[in-house]
Design a protein around this motif. Sequence first.
Motif, PDB file in Angstrom:
ATOM      1  N   VAL A 177       0.855  -1.194   0.000  1.00 57.89           N
ATOM      2  CA  VAL A 177       0.000   0.000   0.000  1.00 57.89           C
ATOM      3  C   VAL A 177       0.889   1.242   0.000  1.00 57.89           C
ATOM      4  O   VAL A 177       1.782   1.368   0.837  1.00 57.89           O
ATOM      5  N   HIS A 178       0.643   2.155  -0.927  1.00 53.93           N
ATOM      6  CA  HIS A 178       1.485   3.349  -1.058  1.00 53.93           C
ATOM      7  C   HIS A 178       1.395   4.222   0.194  1.00 53.93           C
ATOM      8  O   HIS A 178       0.325   4.355   0.809  1.00 53.93           O
ATOM      9  N   VAL A 179       2.525   4.808   0.559  1.00 50.12           N
ATOM     10  CA  VAL A 179       2.604   5.641   1.772  1.00 50.12           C
ATOM     11  C   VAL A 179       1.614   6.810   1.724  1.00 50.12           C
ATOM     12  O   VAL A 179       1.155   7.293   2.769  1.00 50.12           O
ATOM     13  N   SER A 180       1.236   7.234   0.525  1.00 45.92           N
ATOM     14  CA  SER A 180       0.285   8.350   0.390  1.00 45.92           C
ATOM     15  C   SER A 180      -1.055   8.039   1.045  1.00 45.92           C
ATOM     16  O   SER A 180      -1.756   8.949   1.502  1.00 45.92           O
ATOM     17  N   GLU A 184      -2.957  10.486   3.629  1.00 44.99           N
ATOM     18  CA  GLU A 184      -4.356  10.894   3.449  1.00 44.99           C
ATOM     19  C   GLU A 184      -5.182  10.588   4.699  1.00 44.99           C
ATOM     20  O   GLU A 184      -6.049  11.385   5.101  1.00 44.99           O
ATOM     21  N   GLN A 185      -4.882   9.451   5.324  1.00 50.69           N
ATOM     22  CA  GLN A 185      -5.618   9.056   6.526  1.00 50.69           C
ATOM     23  C   GLN A 185      -5.376  10.049   7.668  1.00 50.69           C
ATOM     24  O   GLN A 185      -6.301  10.476   8.355  1.00 50.69           O
ATOM     25  N   ILE A 186      -4.099  10.419   7.872  1.00 48.68           N
ATOM     26  CA  ILE A 186      -3.771  11.364   8.946  1.00 48.68           C
ATOM     27  C   ILE A 186      -4.405  12.729   8.674  1.00 48.68           C
ATOM     28  O   ILE A 186      -4.928  13.381   9.589  1.00 48.68           O
ATOM     29  N   ILE A 187      -4.384  13.182   7.427  1.00 48.23           N
ATOM     30  CA  ILE A 187      -5.028  14.453   7.070  1.00 48.23           C
ATOM     31  C   ILE A 187      -6.541  14.363   7.301  1.00 48.23           C
ATOM     32  O   ILE A 187      -7.158  15.298   7.829  1.00 48.23           O
ATOM     33  N   HIS A 188      -7.115  13.230   6.949  1.00 43.12           N
ATOM     34  CA  HIS A 188      -8.556  12.989   7.144  1.00 43.12           C
ATOM     35  C   HIS A 188      -8.922  13.051   8.627  1.00 43.12           C
ATOM     36  O   HIS A 188      -9.939  13.644   9.006  1.00 43.12           O
ATOM     37  N   THR A 205       3.944  13.977  12.733  1.00 41.92           N
ATOM     38  CA  THR A 205       3.101  12.938  12.124  1.00 41.92           C
ATOM     39  C   THR A 205       3.974  12.103  11.183  1.00 41.92           C
ATOM     40  O   THR A 205       4.853  12.643  10.511  1.00 41.92           O
ATOM     41  N   MET A 206       3.724  10.805  11.162  1.00 44.22           N
ATOM     42  CA  MET A 206       4.496   9.921  10.278  1.00 44.22           C
ATOM     43  C   MET A 206       3.546   8.921   9.631  1.00 44.22           C
ATOM     44  O   MET A 206       2.639   8.391  10.286  1.00 44.22           O
ATOM     45  N   ALA A 207       3.766   8.680   8.350  1.00 44.19           N
ATOM     46  CA  ALA A 207       3.040   7.630   7.637  1.00 44.19           C
ATOM     47  C   ALA A 207       4.076   6.780   6.927  1.00 44.19           C
ATOM     48  O   ALA A 207       5.005   7.312   6.319  1.00 44.19           O
ATOM     49  N   GLY A 208       3.928   5.462   7.029  1.00 48.06           N
ATOM     50  CA  GLY A 208       4.960   4.646   6.387  1.00 48.06           C
ATOM     51  C   GLY A 208       4.648   3.178   6.309  1.00 48.06           C
ATOM     52  O   GLY A 208       3.746   2.663   6.967  1.00 48.06           O
TER      53      GLY A 208
END
Length: 303
Positions: A177-180, A184-188, A205-208
Motif C-alpha cells: 500500500v502506497h505511503v500516500s 491521506e488518513q492522517i489528514i482525514h 506525524t508519520m506515515a509509512g
Amino acid sequence: MLSNQIHTEASIQKNEVIELLKNMGYKYISEEENKELRNHKLKEVILKPILKEQLNKLNSYTYKGKTYKFSDKTINKAIEDLDVPLTEGLLKSNEKIYDQLILGNSYTETLEDGSRKSFSLKYIDWENPENNVYHFTEEFTVEKQDLTSKEKTKRPDIVLFVNGIPLAVIELKRSSVHVSKGIEQIIHYQRNENIPHFFRYIQITMAGNPPSVKYATTGTEKKFWSIWREEENYEPILKNLIKNRMITELDRNIYSLFNKSRLLELVYSYTLFDNNVKKIARFQQYFAIKETLKTIDEFDATG
C-alpha cells in the motif's frame, strides 16, 4: 485466504514497531490501559494520571530559601489549561498548546506567610530528556467530534506520549500500500468532524510502510510531507535494537525521528508557526543548522 495474509502482514509489521519502540525505552500501554487512564472518556486524549505525576515530579518553587511543591489545585489547573478550545481552528489551538509546552505557564501560589506570588511551571523538561517519561500505545481509540455519523471513533495506529501528552502519531501501511494512503488518513483524521481535538497536541506525524516513510506536522498539506535522510550513523545502534530480522526504512525513520532526545529537539528547536502555517524542519535544514551551530561553538586559530 488473501484477507488472512493481509491481516498477518499488518500484525507482524505493527509488532515489529512495538518491539522497536520498547527497545528505544518507550513504555508500552495496552489499548485497555490507555482507556482506563482516560477514565473511559474517549474524547480525552491526555493520559492525566501520568501527566499529574510528572508535573509534581518536575516542578517546585523556592521562596525565602525553602523549596515547595505546587498545590494540587495548581497542578489540576495546569492540566486544565492544556484543553484549549478549537473555536479558532485546529492550527490556532495547536499553536497555543505548543507555546504552553515550550514556555510553560505561570501560576500564583499562596505562601505560608499569607502572601501570594507567581511561579513558573513546566510540562516537559526539554533540557534533560531523561527526566521525562515516554509511553506509546496502539489503536488509540478517540471519539469523534461529529457523533451523528455511524462511525463514532477513529483509531490512529501508534501514538507516542511524553509525560502523558500525545506528541507524535504513526500511521502504518503494508508494503503493497502506497505511503500516500497513510498521509491521506492522517489528514482525514484532522478534519473538523473527526478528531482535530487529538491533533491539537500532535507535533510530528508519520506515515509509512517498511520500504517507504514520510513525516510532517499538524496541518501539513499532502504535497509538503517529506522524507528523512539520516546523516548520523545509527546502524550499529539499530542492529542492537533489532534482532533476527532485516532493518527497514521504517525502523530507521522511527529511530531517527523518535529517539527521545531527537524527538524533543525537533519539537523544541525545529518547529515553528509562520503566518498560520505550522512547519517542521526538513532533514537538510536540520543537519545544516546543526553543522552551523557546531562551527559557532568552535574557536579558530585566532580565537
